[in-house]
Design a protein around this motif. Structure first.
Motif, PDB file in Angstrom:
ATOM      1  N   CYS A  25       1.001  -1.002   0.236  1.00  0.00           N
ATOM      2  CA  CYS A  25      -0.052   0.169   0.403  1.00  0.00           C
ATOM      3  C   CYS A  25       0.728   1.175   0.073  1.00  0.00           C
ATOM      4  O   CYS A  25       0.499   2.261  -0.803  1.00  0.00           O
ATOM      5  CB  CYS A  25      -1.385   0.011   1.246  1.00  0.00           C
ATOM      6  SG  CYS A  25      -2.648  -1.686   0.983  1.00  0.00           S
ATOM      7  N   GLU A  26       2.043   1.232   0.612  1.00  0.00           N
ATOM      8  CA  GLU A  26       3.411   2.454   0.853  1.00  0.00           C
ATOM      9  C   GLU A  26       3.124   2.974  -0.521  1.00  0.00           C
ATOM     10  O   GLU A  26       3.825   3.786  -1.145  1.00  0.00           O
ATOM     11  CB  GLU A  26       2.905   2.410   1.843  1.00  0.00           C
ATOM     12  CG  GLU A  26       3.768   2.291   3.137  1.00  0.00           C
ATOM     13  CD  GLU A  26       2.261   3.997   3.817  1.00  0.00           C
ATOM     14  OE1 GLU A  26       3.106   4.682   3.363  1.00  0.00           O
ATOM     15  OE2 GLU A  26       1.965   3.415   4.608  1.00  0.00           O
ATOM     16  N   ASN A  27       3.542   1.937  -1.003  1.00  0.00           N
ATOM     17  CA  ASN A  27       4.322   1.692  -2.025  1.00  0.00           C
ATOM     18  C   ASN A  27       2.978   2.426  -3.184  1.00  0.00           C
ATOM     19  O   ASN A  27       3.725   2.588  -3.995  1.00  0.00           O
ATOM     20  CB  ASN A  27       4.946  -0.310  -2.266  1.00  0.00           C
ATOM     21  CG  ASN A  27       5.757   0.162  -3.950  1.00  0.00           C
ATOM     22  OD1 ASN A  27       6.656   0.364  -4.324  1.00  0.00           O
ATOM     23  ND2 ASN A  27       5.208  -0.652  -5.715  1.00  0.00           N
ATOM     24  N   CYS A  28       2.065   1.853  -3.356  1.00  0.00           N
ATOM     25  CA  CYS A  28       1.336   1.828  -4.455  1.00  0.00           C
ATOM     26  C   CYS A  28       1.008   3.745  -4.034  1.00  0.00           C
ATOM     27  O   CYS A  28       0.975   4.478  -5.237  1.00  0.00           O
ATOM     28  CB  CYS A  28      -0.013   1.205  -4.190  1.00  0.00           C
ATOM     29  SG  CYS A  28      -1.561   1.813  -5.348  1.00  0.00           S
ATOM     30  N   ILE A  29       0.765   4.374  -2.686  1.00  0.00           N
ATOM     31  CA  ILE A  29       0.821   5.349  -2.509  1.00  0.00           C
ATOM     32  C   ILE A  29       1.651   6.547  -3.557  1.00  0.00           C
ATOM     33  O   ILE A  29       1.450   7.222  -3.833  1.00  0.00           O
ATOM     34  CB  ILE A  29       0.921   5.841  -1.573  1.00  0.00           C
ATOM     35  CG1 ILE A  29      -0.262   5.248  -0.189  1.00  0.00           C
ATOM     36  CG2 ILE A  29       1.149   7.036  -1.341  1.00  0.00           C
ATOM     37  CD1 ILE A  29      -0.005   5.135   1.235  1.00  0.00           C
ATOM     38  N   SER A  30       3.052   6.110  -3.661  1.00  0.00           N
ATOM     39  CA  SER A  30       4.049   6.336  -3.823  1.00  0.00           C
ATOM     40  C   SER A  30       4.530   6.393  -5.461  1.00  0.00           C
ATOM     41  O   SER A  30       4.450   7.560  -5.771  1.00  0.00           O
ATOM     42  CB  SER A  30       5.194   5.922  -3.386  1.00  0.00           C
ATOM     43  OG  SER A  30       5.569   6.259  -2.106  1.00  0.00           O
ATOM     44  N   GLY A  31       3.834   5.265  -5.568  1.00  0.00           N
ATOM     45  CA  GLY A  31       3.648   5.351  -7.609  1.00  0.00           C
ATOM     46  C   GLY A  31       2.415   5.917  -7.821  1.00  0.00           C
ATOM     47  O   GLY A  31       2.233   6.540  -9.194  1.00  0.00           O
ATOM     48  N   CYS A  32       1.825   6.339  -7.296  1.00  0.00           N
ATOM     49  CA  CYS A  32      -0.004   6.843  -7.653  1.00  0.00           C
ATOM     50  C   CYS A  32       0.404   8.500  -7.475  1.00  0.00           C
ATOM     51  O   CYS A  32       0.055   8.990  -8.203  1.00  0.00           O
ATOM     52  CB  CYS A  32      -0.968   6.477  -7.072  1.00  0.00           C
ATOM     53  SG  CYS A  32      -1.745   5.072  -6.920  1.00  0.00           S
ATOM     54  N   LEU A  33       1.223   8.809  -6.897  1.00  0.00           N
ATOM     55  CA  LEU A  33       1.440   9.680  -6.416  1.00  0.00           C
ATOM     56  C   LEU A  33       2.521  10.689  -7.547  1.00  0.00           C
ATOM     57  O   LEU A  33       2.761  11.909  -7.883  1.00  0.00           O
ATOM     58  CB  LEU A  33       2.496  10.911  -5.217  1.00  0.00           C
ATOM     59  CG  LEU A  33       1.264  10.303  -3.912  1.00  0.00           C
ATOM     60  CD1 LEU A  33       1.846  10.774  -2.312  1.00  0.00           C
ATOM     61  CD2 LEU A  33       0.038  11.789  -3.874  1.00  0.00           C
ATOM     62  N   GLY A  34       3.044   9.805  -8.370  1.00  0.00           N
ATOM     63  CA  GLY A  34       4.076   9.767  -9.539  1.00  0.00           C
ATOM     64  C   GLY A  34       3.496   9.791 -10.891  1.00  0.00           C
ATOM     65  O   GLY A  34       4.285  10.542 -11.690  1.00  0.00           O
ATOM     66  N   GLU A  35       1.752   9.708 -10.721  1.00  0.00           N
ATOM     67  CA  GLU A  35       1.059   9.005 -11.898  1.00  0.00           C
ATOM     68  C   GLU A  35       1.147  10.741 -12.237  1.00  0.00           C
ATOM     69  O   GLU A  35       0.677  11.725 -11.833  1.00  0.00           O
ATOM     70  CB  GLU A  35       0.128   8.450 -11.445  1.00  0.00           C
ATOM     71  CG  GLU A  35       0.093   7.508 -11.335  1.00  0.00           C
ATOM     72  CD  GLU A  35       0.640   6.351 -12.642  1.00  0.00           C
ATOM     73  OE1 GLU A  35       0.577   6.757 -13.374  1.00  0.00           O
ATOM     74  OE2 GLU A  35       0.882   5.413 -12.020  1.00  0.00           O
ATOM     75  N   GLU A  36       1.007  10.815 -14.084  1.00  0.00           N
ATOM     76  CA  GLU A  36       0.671  12.572 -14.644  1.00  0.00           C
ATOM     77  C   GLU A  36      -0.658  12.675 -13.735  1.00  0.00           C
ATOM     78  O   GLU A  36      -1.091  14.036 -13.746  1.00  0.00           O
ATOM     79  CB  GLU A  36       0.961  12.244 -16.054  1.00  0.00           C
ATOM     80  CG  GLU A  36       1.019  13.042 -16.611  1.00  0.00           C
ATOM     81  CD  GLU A  36       0.495  13.203 -18.482  1.00  0.00           C
ATOM     82  OE1 GLU A  36       0.180  13.646 -18.780  1.00  0.00           O
ATOM     83  OE2 GLU A  36       1.386  12.309 -18.807  1.00  0.00           O
ATOM     84  N   HIS A  37      -1.923  11.797 -14.142  1.00  0.00           N
ATOM     85  CA  HIS A  37      -2.632  12.400 -13.652  1.00  0.00           C
ATOM     86  C   HIS A  37      -3.814  11.992 -12.243  1.00  0.00           C
ATOM     87  O   HIS A  37      -4.234  11.006 -11.797  1.00  0.00           O
ATOM     88  CB  HIS A  37      -4.102  11.939 -14.787  1.00  0.00           C
ATOM     89  CG  HIS A  37      -3.498  11.964 -16.318  1.00  0.00           C
ATOM     90  ND1 HIS A  37      -3.948  13.811 -16.435  1.00  0.00           N
ATOM     91  CD2 HIS A  37      -3.162  11.685 -17.083  1.00  0.00           C
ATOM     92  CE1 HIS A  37      -3.404  13.003 -17.817  1.00  0.00           C
ATOM     93  NE2 HIS A  37      -2.844  12.358 -18.255  1.00  0.00           N
ATOM     94  N   VAL A  38      -2.639  12.805 -11.312  1.00  0.00           N
ATOM     95  CA  VAL A  38      -2.378  11.878  -9.613  1.00  0.00           C
ATOM     96  C   VAL A  38      -3.472  11.974  -9.116  1.00  0.00           C
ATOM     97  O   VAL A  38      -3.868  11.516  -8.287  1.00  0.00           O
ATOM     98  CB  VAL A  38      -1.833  12.992  -9.558  1.00  0.00           C
ATOM     99  CG1 VAL A  38      -1.869  13.976  -8.847  1.00  0.00           C
ATOM    100  CG2 VAL A  38      -1.878  11.993  -7.462  1.00  0.00           C
ATOM    101  N   GLY A  39      -4.776  12.814  -9.739  1.00  0.00           N
ATOM    102  CA  GLY A  39      -5.808  13.551  -9.665  1.00  0.00           C
ATOM    103  C   GLY A  39      -6.717  12.526  -9.998  1.00  0.00           C
ATOM    104  O   GLY A  39      -8.106  12.270  -8.953  1.00  0.00           O
ATOM    105  N   MET A  40      -6.642  11.482 -10.659  1.00  0.00           N
ATOM    106  CA  MET A  40      -7.145  10.852 -11.125  1.00  0.00           C
ATOM    107  C   MET A  40      -7.156   9.693 -10.264  1.00  0.00           C
ATOM    108  O   MET A  40      -7.586   8.231  -9.980  1.00  0.00           O
ATOM    109  CB  MET A  40      -7.500  10.150 -12.251  1.00  0.00           C
ATOM    110  CG  MET A  40      -7.777  10.877 -13.622  1.00  0.00           C
ATOM    111  SD  MET A  40      -7.212  10.224 -15.633  1.00  0.00           S
ATOM    112  CE  MET A  40      -8.554   8.627 -15.409  1.00  0.00           C
ATOM    113  N   MET A  41      -6.092   9.319  -9.360  1.00  0.00           N
ATOM    114  CA  MET A  41      -5.581   8.201  -8.088  1.00  0.00           C
ATOM    115  C   MET A  41      -6.270   8.871  -6.770  1.00  0.00           C
ATOM    116  O   MET A  41      -5.837   8.029  -5.974  1.00  0.00           O
ATOM    117  CB  MET A  41      -4.390   7.904  -8.680  1.00  0.00           C
ATOM    118  CG  MET A  41      -3.655   7.964  -9.593  1.00  0.00           C
ATOM    119  SD  MET A  41      -4.592   6.310 -11.116  1.00  0.00           S
ATOM    120  CE  MET A  41      -3.866   5.131  -9.767  1.00  0.00           C
ATOM    121  N   ALA A  42      -6.920   9.099  -6.383  1.00  0.00           N
ATOM    122  CA  ALA A  42      -7.525  10.417  -5.184  1.00  0.00           C
ATOM    123  C   ALA A  42      -7.857   8.429  -4.049  1.00  0.00           C
ATOM    124  O   ALA A  42      -7.346   8.664  -3.580  1.00  0.00           O
ATOM    125  CB  ALA A  42      -7.904  11.013  -5.017  1.00  0.00           C
TER     126      ALA A  42
END
Length: 114
Positions: A25-42
């Protein structure tokens, strides 16, 4: 402890699953925060945070033999399942790994609960 204590092997199995889930989960958070469209990963990020926190708490309770571990583990199953379902919607490797870890954790907790 009011419940009969679980075996050391049973404790270690669920502790391993809980800790793998926290890390995923912590790794996924970091990965999602690095996504170009981070808002879609909220929603994914929110569930990852909740899941990591619940799993970490349950792991501490199991490790110390708390009588509250099993009660909170039921919530852990629910949060892990929701997190797995959300992460499975995304094709990113970190999300797919998180979904697998959350699913495995929910299953390990169900087995622990009997």
């Amino acid at each position: 402890m009011t419940n009969s204590p679980a075996s050391a092997t049973q404790n270690q199995t669920v502790l391993d699953a809980l800790n793998r889930c926290v890390a995923a989960c912590e790794n996924c958070i970091s990965g999602c925060l690095g996504e170009e469209h981070v808002g879609m990963m909220a929603n994914c990020i929110r569930l990852d945070r909740d899941c990591a926190d619940v799993c970490a708490l349950v792991a501490r309770l199991v490790a110390r033999g708390s009588e509250h571990a099993k009660h909170l583990m039921k919530e852990c199953v629910e949060v892990c399942t929701k997190c797995a379902n959300e992460c499975a919607k995304h094709n990113d490797t970190h999300c797919q790994q998180c979904a697998a870890a959350c699913k495995a954790c929910a299953e390990a907790c169900r087995q622990y609960l009997g």
